[in-house]
Design an enzyme around this catalytic site. Structure first.
Site, short mmCIF file in Angstrom:
data_model
loop_
_atom_site.label_atom_id
_atom_site.label_comp_id
_atom_site.label_asym_id
_atom_site.label_seq_id
_atom_site.Cartn_x
_atom_site.Cartn_y
_atom_site.Cartn_z
N ALA A 118 0.94 -1.06 -0.12
CA ALA A 118 -0.11 0.01 0.09
C ALA A 118 0.72 1.25 -0.01
O ALA A 118 0.36 2.37 -0.15
CB ALA A 118 -1.04 0.14 1.16
N ARG A 123 9.77 7.44 -3.64
CA ARG A 123 10.88 7.71 -4.48
C ARG A 123 11.17 7.58 -5.69
O ARG A 123 12.03 7.63 -6.28
CB ARG A 123 12.07 6.89 -3.35
CG ARG A 123 12.52 7.36 -2.16
CD ARG A 123 13.33 6.74 -1.25
NE ARG A 123 12.56 5.83 -0.31
CZ ARG A 123 13.16 4.79 0.25
NH1 ARG A 123 14.44 4.77 0.44
NH2 ARG A 123 12.18 3.88 1.02
N ALA A 135 9.37 -5.35 -56.04
CA ALA A 135 9.84 -4.27 -55.34
C ALA A 135 8.95 -3.13 -55.57
O ALA A 135 8.26 -3.04 -56.65
CB ALA A 135 11.22 -4.02 -55.62
N TYR A 140 -6.07 2.30 -47.74
CA TYR A 140 -6.87 3.61 -47.13
C TYR A 140 -7.32 4.57 -48.02
O TYR A 140 -6.45 5.28 -48.71
CB TYR A 140 -5.90 4.03 -46.02
CG TYR A 140 -6.43 5.15 -45.06
CD1 TYR A 140 -7.56 5.09 -44.54
CD2 TYR A 140 -5.80 6.28 -44.75
CE1 TYR A 140 -8.07 6.02 -43.44
CE2 TYR A 140 -6.41 7.24 -43.93
CZ TYR A 140 -7.65 7.15 -43.38
OH TYR A 140 -8.07 7.72 -42.23
N ARG A 161 -1.05 1.65 -67.06
CA ARG A 161 0.01 2.43 -67.24
C ARG A 161 -0.02 3.32 -68.67
O ARG A 161 -0.58 2.77 -69.68
CB ARG A 161 1.38 2.04 -66.91
CG ARG A 161 1.92 0.94 -67.89
CD ARG A 161 3.31 0.21 -67.37
NE ARG A 161 3.36 -0.36 -68.56
CZ ARG A 161 4.01 -1.70 -68.20
NH1 ARG A 161 4.49 -2.01 -66.97
NH2 ARG A 161 4.53 -2.71 -69.33
C1 UD1 Z 1 10.64 -1.94 6.25
C2 UD1 Z 1 10.56 -2.42 7.84
C3 UD1 Z 1 12.53 -2.49 8.12
C4 UD1 Z 1 12.99 -3.73 7.05
C5 UD1 Z 1 12.82 -3.20 5.52
C6 UD1 Z 1 13.00 -4.09 4.72
C7 UD1 Z 1 8.97 -1.55 9.25
C8 UD1 Z 1 8.65 -0.74 10.20
N1 UD1 Z 1 10.27 -1.52 8.80
O1 UD1 Z 1 11.08 -0.75 6.40
O2 UD1 Z 1 12.37 -2.99 9.41
O3 UD1 Z 1 14.53 -3.69 7.15
O4 UD1 Z 1 10.95 -2.99 5.50
O5 UD1 Z 1 12.94 -3.65 3.18
O6 UD1 Z 1 8.24 -2.45 8.95
N2 UD1 Z 1 3.32 -0.35 3.57
C9 UD1 Z 1 1.96 -0.57 3.35
N3 UD1 Z 1 1.38 0.12 4.39
C10 UD1 Z 1 2.05 1.15 5.35
C11 UD1 Z 1 3.26 1.29 4.99
C12 UD1 Z 1 4.23 0.38 4.05
O7 UD1 Z 1 1.40 -1.35 2.85
O8 UD1 Z 1 1.39 1.82 5.82
C13 UD1 Z 1 4.10 -1.58 2.55
C14 UD1 Z 1 5.00 -0.94 1.59
O9 UD1 Z 1 3.99 -0.64 0.34
C15 UD1 Z 1 6.12 -1.72 1.36
C16 UD1 Z 1 6.25 -2.45 2.84
O10 UD1 Z 1 4.98 -2.09 3.48
O11 UD1 Z 1 5.86 -2.95 0.45
C17 UD1 Z 1 7.41 -2.00 3.49
O12 UD1 Z 1 7.38 -0.48 3.56
P1 UD1 Z 1 8.51 0.49 3.48
O13 UD1 Z 1 8.04 2.06 3.75
O14 UD1 Z 1 9.07 0.18 2.23
O15 UD1 Z 1 9.31 0.08 4.83
P2 UD1 Z 1 10.74 0.30 5.05
O16 UD1 Z 1 11.28 1.74 5.51
O17 UD1 Z 1 11.62 -0.24 3.91
#
Ligand code: UD1
Ligand code: CA
Length: 461
Positions: free
Chosen positions: A10, A15, A380, A387, A440
């Site tokens: 979600a 980035r 050729a 069209y 022709r």
């Molecule tokens: C998270 C972990 C971290 C780990 C890293 C590995 C936590 C708090 N941290 O950090 O320990 O080393 O992943 O890659 O869990 N997502 C949701 N809903 C939210 C937030 C995130 O669905 O509200 C999903 C994101 O889409 C993603 C995943 O959870 O697929 C991880 O979220 P992200 O923000 O990438 O976490 P990291 O900071 O990478």
């Protein structure tokens, strides 16, 4: 006991700087989420729940292809909050819950299976997949006591310097006992630097309750690389592309230069096919045996028989029969059905054309909305004028017909079986079988034209 998988997907993926959900960005031609879904399925998950947020409609359409349920996390309040969204669909579920992130397309099913097996064997309430990395920056660090038991995971934003020096990181992959999971998640607070509900805090909750927490190390940390930006996307692309090429090489396909060859995950290639440099095979393309592709071939969702040659050509959504030769410098647009032993040569463009066995379109032609029989020869510079400015019209050229060079076939028009078209003709009416169609103007020769012209010039100076 059952296995359910929850895929966290979600997050906004800020980035990536994209208007599309991060997990739908493609790696080797398919959305990264699809790799994760395949991996959890292959690891034995019988329920798959994807937590989607931004762009959840698009996410749902990808999930629909593989099969799975989608729940929506309206606000991205953190990974613990994301997992809580799976509580309703998993109410009454007994067994294990595998949690993975949707942005780790390199994760292998074998690794997940090992995690689930060891989790089950140990009887832990939670097992985390960890990795030792040289540069742990950005990851959660695994904090252990003197006896090596996991105490908690501390995030980059919250860690004390001595914690941030730890090189064992949380990969973000967990296996939980379903029992008590959601109750424990509800006890997680947002008391941290980012004000989020951290899933990682569940380990401390369990440790405090005296419920056992375990870990499994991953062999190869590249497998758990999360894709957070376009550079990481390109790195994953490179790794997956290489593994796809390795797979086909292991199955009898020669790849002359893996560095310059791009084959999507969905493509399928027969043995003894040779792929020359700068060849791109996209989507669900099916290539037969002993073909020679490239240099410089781009095939998009195509179907090729055996021993087909394609050189410096673009072929899109079309089929090509055995032993046909395409290119160099040909463009086969969508909807073509090219038979066996056909030649489509240089600077030829085909569109929605059916070409029968043994026919030749060797050079400089446009053939669109056409049905061409067997053993037809197209000279050729032949153009099907399909069209009229408003509508597209069909051209039919029956078996064995011979079209002289530089003919215009103004559609709708039919050239009968075995008929001939004189070079340079503009054909507007059907030509019956066996006839010669010529349209022709007659040639006129003016005798002594050059000397008369020269005399004229002298007089005027
Ligand atoms: C998270 C972990 C971290 C780990 C890293 C590995 C936590 C708090 N941290 O950090 O320990 O080393 O992943 O890659 O869990 N997502 C949701 N809903 C939210 C937030 C995130 O669905 O509200 C999903 C994101 O889409 C993603 C995943 O959870 O697929 C991880 O979220 P992200 O923000 O990438 O976490 P990291 O900071 O990478
Ligand atoms: Ca991440």
């Amino acid at each position: 006991m059952g296995l359910a998988a929850v895929v966290l997907a979600a997050g906004k993926g800020t980035r990536m700087k994209s208007r599309h959900p991060k997990v739908l960005h493609r790696v080797a031609g398919r959305p990264m989420l699809q790799y994760v879904l395949d991996a959890v399925r292959a690891a034995g998950a019988e329920r798959v729940i994807v937590v989607a947020g931004v762009g959840h409609e698009a996410v749902a359409s990808v999930v629909g292809v593989v099969g799975g349920e989608v729940v929506i996390q309206e606000q991205q309040l953190g990974t613990a909050h994301a997992l809580l969204q799976a509580e309703a669909p998993l109410s009454g579920f007994q067994g294990e819950v595998l949690v993975v992130c949707g942005d780790t397309p390199l994760l292998r099913a074998e690794t997940l299976t090992r995690l689930v097996d060891q989790h089950r064997a140990s009887g832990a309430a939670a097992t985390v997949l960890t990795a030792m990395v040289d540069n742990p920056w950005g990851y959660g660090r695994v904090v252990r006591d003197a006896a090596g038991r996991i105490l908690r995971i501390v995030e980059q934003a919250d860690g004390a310097p001595e914690e941030l020096a730890i090189k064992e990181i949380n990969t973000g992959v967990f296996c939980f006992a379903a029992e008590g999971l959601f109750a424990a998640l509800r006890r997680i607070s947002t008391a941290n630097r980012q004000g989020e509900y951290y899933l990682t805090d569940i380990l401390a909750v369990y440790a405090n309750d005296g419920r056992p927490v375990a870990s499994v190390p991953v062999d190869d940390p590249t497998e758990v690389h999360g894709i957070n930006d376009r550079r990481q996307l390109a790195q994953a692309e490179k790794l997956i592309r290489r593994s796809v090429l390795d797979y086909w090489m292991d199955n009898g396909v020669t790849v002359i230069d893996p560095e310059s060859t791009y084959i999507d995950r969905e493509a399928c290639i027969g043995p003894d096919t040779i792929i020359h440099p700068f060849t791109i095979i996209e989507g669900e393309s099916i290539i037969g045996e002993e073909c020679a592709l490239g240099p410089g071939a781009r095939l998009v969702r195509c179907r090729l028989g055996d021993r087909v040659t394609v050189q410096y050509a673009v072929v899109v959504e079309s089929s090509i029969g055995d032993r046909s030769v395409i290119g160099p410098f040909a463009y086969v647009r969508p909807g073509c059905e090219i038979g066996s032993e056909v030649k489509v040569g240089d600077f030829v463009e085909l569109k929605k054309a059916r070409v029968g066995t043994g026919s030749k379109i060797p050079h400089l032609s446009y053939v669109g909305d056409a049905v061409i029989g067997e053993k037809v020869n197209i000279g050729a510079g032949t153009i099907t004028c399909n069209y009229d400015g408003e509508k597209k019209w069909p051209t039919v050229i029956e078996d064995g017909a011979f079209i002289g060079s530089n003919a215009n076939l103004v559609a709708p028009v039919t050239v009968g079986r075995g008929a001939y078209i004189g070079a340079g003709s503009t054909i507007r009416r059907d030509v019956p079988p066996g006839a010669l169609g010529v349209a022709r103007s007659e040639q006129k020769n003016i005798p002594d034209w050059k000397s008369r012209k020269e005399k004229q010039q002298k007089r005027s100076t």
